[in-house]
Design an enzyme around this catalytic site. Structure first.
Site, PDB file in Angstrom:
ATOM      1  N   CYS B  89       0.830  -1.191   0.000  1.00 23.89           N
ATOM      2  CA  CYS B  89       0.000   0.000   0.000  1.00 23.89           C
ATOM      3  C   CYS B  89       0.875   1.256   0.000  1.00 23.89           C
ATOM      4  CB  CYS B  89      -0.989  -0.055   1.156  1.00 23.89           C
ATOM      5  SG  CYS B  89      -2.399   1.046   0.923  1.00 23.89           S
ATOM      6  N   HIS B 197      -3.437  -5.690   0.900  1.00 23.51           N
ATOM      7  CA  HIS B 197      -2.790  -5.906   2.204  1.00 23.51           C
ATOM      8  C   HIS B 197      -2.751  -7.384   2.594  1.00 23.51           C
ATOM      9  CE1 HIS B 197      -2.584  -1.708   3.735  1.00 23.51           C
ATOM     10  NE2 HIS B 197      -3.597  -1.522   2.915  1.00 23.51           N
ATOM     11  N   GLU B 199      -1.038  -8.691   4.891  1.00 22.64           N
ATOM     12  CA  GLU B 199      -0.925  -8.808   6.351  1.00 22.64           C
ATOM     13  C   GLU B 199      -2.287  -8.719   7.040  1.00 22.64           C
ATOM     14  OE1 GLU B 199      -0.383  -6.114   4.705  1.00 22.64           O
ATOM     15  OE2 GLU B 199      -0.982  -4.353   5.867  1.00 22.64           O
TER      16      GLU B 199
END
Lengths: 76, 225
Positions: B89, B197, B199
């Site tokens: 990002c 993302h 994560e």
């Protein structure tokens, strides 16, 4: 020395912000607006001794992203 | 020194903790947390993550200020030595602003902030980061960005396509990105930048654990080394 740097999107790079403003102008009833492109003005106050090369380097290294933007330098 | 990962925090980063948690859950080791003003990376670092967020308030352009922060000089030289670098990002925006990755991330074509889980196609499963996925597999990963519209000129796009450097593509149009590009790698293959993302998708409670494979593959190779 006052310097004005104008940073704008290269021709051909889509400007969604400009397009939205274009639509808004039309919505306000302004006819005949062909296109809107939005850029950025950076005003610098630099030492008189600052060379054109230095100003150019500032633009290339930080003020403009050369992938998508062009710049012009105007000494005031 | 054994395996060492680091997560770099800039003023305005907001996914740094999530990134650190993902790295720790997958590798079993807590990553170092480094600050943007640190000028030196510790020796022996073998994985660097640049997290999402709004570094420096997105002043000038997203990622522009962070790309010129003291620590990035060291990150650029580490990347040049082959140290794996993952930018997610805002981290991707920082990587393009440093020139470690080509192109630029512009305002979404819709002008809207987009925050939802999107399907991605794994375009190249032969990279350090994507080796745990099948070629052409669809994975579901959240996006949350305003400036994710990938732009590069035709020559650069052709080069990325022909060299297999597109790691992930949006399976359906998302933000106006050229060629629906969601993530790319550098020519050495050790730097990945992606807008989605991973994560935020590492365990079932997240709604998807499809991002876990990325960390397992990238960190697994290092843990075994």
């Amino acid at each position: 020395m006052k310097v004005r740097v104008l940073v704008r999107l290269k021709p051909g790079v889509l400007d969604p912000q400009g397009r939205a403003v274009h639509h808004a102008l039309e919505g306000l009833g302004f006819a005949g607006v062909e296109d809107v492109r939005i850029g950025r003005v950076v005003e610098l106050d630099v030492a008189e001794s600052t060379s054109n090369e230095d100003l150019d380097t500032m633009c290339r290294q930080l003020l403009a992203n050369m992938v998508i933007e062009d710049y012009s330098i105007e000494k005031l | 020194m054994g395996f060492g990962a680091a997560v770099i925090t800039f003023p305005g980063s907001n996914c740094d903790r999530d990134m650190a948690v993902a790295i720790e859950k997958v590798s079993g080791r807590e990553p170092l947390r480094l600050w943007h003003g640190d000028s030196e990376l510790p020796d022996g670092l073998d994985f660097i993550a640049l997290p999402g967020g709004f570094s420096y308030g997105d002043y000038l352009r997203s990622g522009a200020m962070a790309a010129r922060s003291p620590i990035m000089k060291s990150v650029i030289s580490a990347a040049g030595r082959g140290v794996p670098v993952l930018g997610v990002c805002n981290g991707f925006q920082v990587l393009t602003e440093t020139g470690l990755l080509p192109g630029a991330l512009m305002r979404n074509a819709s002008q809207n902030f987009i925050c939802r889980t999107v399907p991605l196609t794994v375009e190249n499963s032969q990279t350090l980061f994507t080796g745990g996925y099948e070629q052409g597999e669809t994975i579901n990963i959240p996006v949350a960005h305003h400036d994710g519209n990938f732009f590069a000129n035709e020559d650069t796009l052709n080069q990325l396509e022909s060299e297999g450097r597109i790691a992930f593509r949006y399976a359906e149009p998302c933000n106006g990105s050229r060629n629906d590009i969601a993530g790319i790698i550098n020519d050495q293959g050790n730097v990945l930048g992606m807008m989605p993302h991973p994560e935020r998708a590492i365990e079932p409670e997240h709604g998807s654990s499809d991002g876990r494979g990325l960390f397992e593959n990238a960190l697994g190779a290092l843990l075994e080394a």
